[in-house]
Scaffold this motif. Structure first.
Motif, short mmCIF file in Angstrom:
data_model
loop_
_atom_site.label_atom_id
_atom_site.label_comp_id
_atom_site.label_asym_id
_atom_site.label_seq_id
_atom_site.Cartn_x
_atom_site.Cartn_y
_atom_site.Cartn_z
N PHE A 196 8.56 41.64 21.31
CA PHE A 196 8.22 40.28 20.88
C PHE A 196 8.29 39.31 22.05
O PHE A 196 7.37 38.52 22.27
CB PHE A 196 9.16 39.85 19.76
CG PHE A 196 9.13 38.38 19.44
CD1 PHE A 196 7.98 37.78 18.93
CD2 PHE A 196 10.25 37.59 19.63
CE1 PHE A 196 7.95 36.41 18.63
CE2 PHE A 196 10.24 36.24 19.34
CZ PHE A 196 9.08 35.64 18.83
N SER A 199 5.43 39.64 24.54
CA SER A 199 4.10 39.74 23.93
C SER A 199 3.08 38.76 24.51
O SER A 199 1.88 38.94 24.35
CB SER A 199 4.20 39.54 22.41
OG SER A 199 4.72 38.26 22.12
N VAL A 231 13.92 41.67 11.27
CA VAL A 231 13.71 40.26 10.90
C VAL A 231 15.05 39.55 10.76
O VAL A 231 15.23 38.43 11.28
CB VAL A 231 12.89 40.16 9.60
CG1 VAL A 231 12.84 38.71 9.10
CG2 VAL A 231 11.47 40.68 9.82
N LYS A 273 10.42 29.79 20.33
CA LYS A 273 9.65 30.91 19.78
C LYS A 273 10.30 31.46 18.52
O LYS A 273 9.62 31.85 17.57
CB LYS A 273 9.50 32.03 20.82
CG LYS A 273 8.92 31.59 22.16
CD LYS A 273 7.69 30.71 22.01
CE LYS A 273 7.23 30.20 23.37
NZ LYS A 273 6.14 29.18 23.26
N PHE A 277 9.02 32.00 14.75
CA PHE A 277 9.25 33.26 14.05
C PHE A 277 9.85 32.99 12.67
O PHE A 277 9.40 33.55 11.66
CB PHE A 277 10.19 34.15 14.88
CG PHE A 277 10.50 35.47 14.24
CD1 PHE A 277 9.77 36.60 14.56
CD2 PHE A 277 11.56 35.59 13.34
CE1 PHE A 277 10.07 37.82 13.99
CE2 PHE A 277 11.86 36.81 12.76
CZ PHE A 277 11.12 37.93 13.09
N LYS A 280 7.20 31.39 10.33
CA LYS A 280 6.17 32.33 9.91
C LYS A 280 6.72 33.45 9.04
O LYS A 280 5.99 34.02 8.20
CB LYS A 280 5.45 32.91 11.14
CG LYS A 280 4.55 31.91 11.85
CD LYS A 280 3.90 32.52 13.08
CE LYS A 280 2.91 31.57 13.74
NZ LYS A 280 1.72 31.31 12.90
N SER A 281 7.99 33.80 9.20
CA SER A 281 8.57 34.90 8.44
C SER A 281 8.79 34.55 6.97
O SER A 281 9.01 35.45 6.14
CB SER A 281 9.90 35.34 9.05
OG SER A 281 10.90 34.35 8.85
N TYR A 298 3.14 40.27 11.44
CA TYR A 298 3.51 41.16 12.53
C TYR A 298 2.48 41.16 13.65
O TYR A 298 2.82 41.40 14.81
CB TYR A 298 3.77 42.57 12.00
CG TYR A 298 5.09 42.68 11.28
CD1 TYR A 298 6.29 42.70 11.99
CD2 TYR A 298 5.14 42.74 9.89
CE1 TYR A 298 7.51 42.78 11.34
CE2 TYR A 298 6.36 42.82 9.23
CZ TYR A 298 7.54 42.83 9.97
OH TYR A 298 8.74 42.91 9.30
N TRP A 300 1.06 38.47 14.62
CA TRP A 300 1.47 37.32 15.42
C TRP A 300 2.71 37.66 16.23
O TRP A 300 2.78 37.36 17.43
CB TRP A 300 1.78 36.10 14.54
CG TRP A 300 2.35 35.00 15.37
CD1 TRP A 300 1.65 34.12 16.15
CD2 TRP A 300 3.74 34.70 15.59
NE1 TRP A 300 2.53 33.29 16.83
CE2 TRP A 300 3.81 33.63 16.51
CE3 TRP A 300 4.92 35.25 15.09
CZ2 TRP A 300 5.02 33.10 16.94
CZ3 TRP A 300 6.13 34.72 15.52
CH2 TRP A 300 6.16 33.64 16.44
N VAL A 301 3.69 38.31 15.60
CA VAL A 301 4.95 38.63 16.28
C VAL A 301 4.70 39.41 17.57
O VAL A 301 5.24 39.07 18.63
CB VAL A 301 5.89 39.43 15.35
CG1 VAL A 301 7.09 39.98 16.13
CG2 VAL A 301 6.38 38.55 14.20
#
Length: 309
Positions: A196, A199, A231, A273, A277, A280-281, A298, A300-301
């Protein structure tokens, strides 16, 4: 939380874990360069009528801890401690690093450019992207115990085995046993966290050691699902950093790893970041979350789409 465990594990094995052929190759490079060091020291001894001792070698870093991830540009590195007895060795750490540079350069025909003595190690580069870092140490006996010192800008007290042993102990201590998930869940979560954080090229987030420490202090294991462990751990790290952004070396609690401005900026960016996360999670915890919703999260992650959201 939406169950994406099977898909996440497929991605982990196909796209995250370093492949065995790459691991075998970089260890072959390590062995070749260890042989070069030994041969180079012997040549120096003959040419200069010296009696420099031959060192011992210890593998360090992410390869030894099995946390190295795949890299498209083959930017793999392996860390090796080169250990000399203090008596009769160089008192100046720069001279110690330059000595190994000289030994390696006795045979440098296959290097992309000559080995170089840098501040913390002597580095050997290869055209494929691989590189080998040789950290120089000296040791001596003190009251019946072996003391190790690393040749950095100055000689610094540091045990070359300590970090690897700490991490392996954490894998054993934190990973669930007699569970439905694969063994060594903590190592898997660390690898996914590193994936992550790497990325996007422009993120410039903390390196693997700091990420491993954060994961250790915030790890949330799960007996049945790695996706929940992943997560939950990242959400815990996010909460931890909102309260405390200081990270200490777990093998020496007096050493702060985040004292430099550059590292503080990296931690700040990591907080940003992880905020994204966390936001979005939330879809994963909705009753109407679909497989496409989880897939997009995922993507995006791990930035597996061509363009980031």
């Amino acid at each position: 939380m939406f169950d994406y465990n099977t898909k996440l594990n497929e991605f982990y094995h196909e796209s995250v874990r370093m492949k065995d052929p790459d691991k075998i190759l970089i260890r072959e490079y390590k062995k070749k360069n260890i042989d070069r060091i030994i041969s180079g020291i012997n040549k120096i001894n003959v040419e200069e009528n010296k009696t420099y001792p031959l060192p011992t070698f210890i593998e360090q870093g992410s390869i030894s801890m099995s946390t190295t991830n795949q890299s498209e540009d083959k930017d793999y590195d392996i860390d090796v401690a080169v250990i000399f007895p203090k008596e009769g060795f160089f008192s100046n750490p720069l001279h110690a690093r330059q000595f190994i540079e000289r030994a390696l350069n006795k045979d440098s025909s296959t290097f992309s450019h000559p080995p170089e003595a840098r501040t913390n190690a002597v580095t050997v580069w290869y055209t494929e992207g691989y590189h080998v870092d040789f950290a120089i140490y000296r040791n001596y006996d003190k009251f019946g115990s072996t003391v190790y010192e690393h040749a950095s800008a100055e000689w610094l007290s540091r045990d070359p085995r300590a970090v690897t042993q700490w991490f392996l102990n954490e894998v054993s201590r934190l990973s669930p046993t007699n569970a439905k998930v694969e063994s060594n869940q903590f190592r898997k979560v660390v690898r996914l966290l590193k994936r992550f954080c790497k990325s996007r090229l422009n993120w410039d987030l903390p390196g693997g050691f700091i990420l491993s420490i954060l994961a250790s202090s915030s790890f949330s294991s799960h007996n049945e699902r790695d996706d929940i462990a992943f997560v939950s751990t990242l959400l815990n790290i996010s909460n931890r950093l909102k309260n405390n952004r200081t990270v200490y070396n777990p093998t020496n609690g007096t050493i702060e790893l985040t004292s430099k401005k550059r590292l503080q900026h990296q931690i700040t960016r990591l907080v940003e970041k992880l905020d994204r996360f966390e936001s979005k999670s939330k879809i994963l915890f909705e009753n109407n979350c679909t497989e496409d919703d989880a897939k997009n999260f995922y993507k995006w992650v791990f930035n597996t789409k061509e363009k980031e959201n």
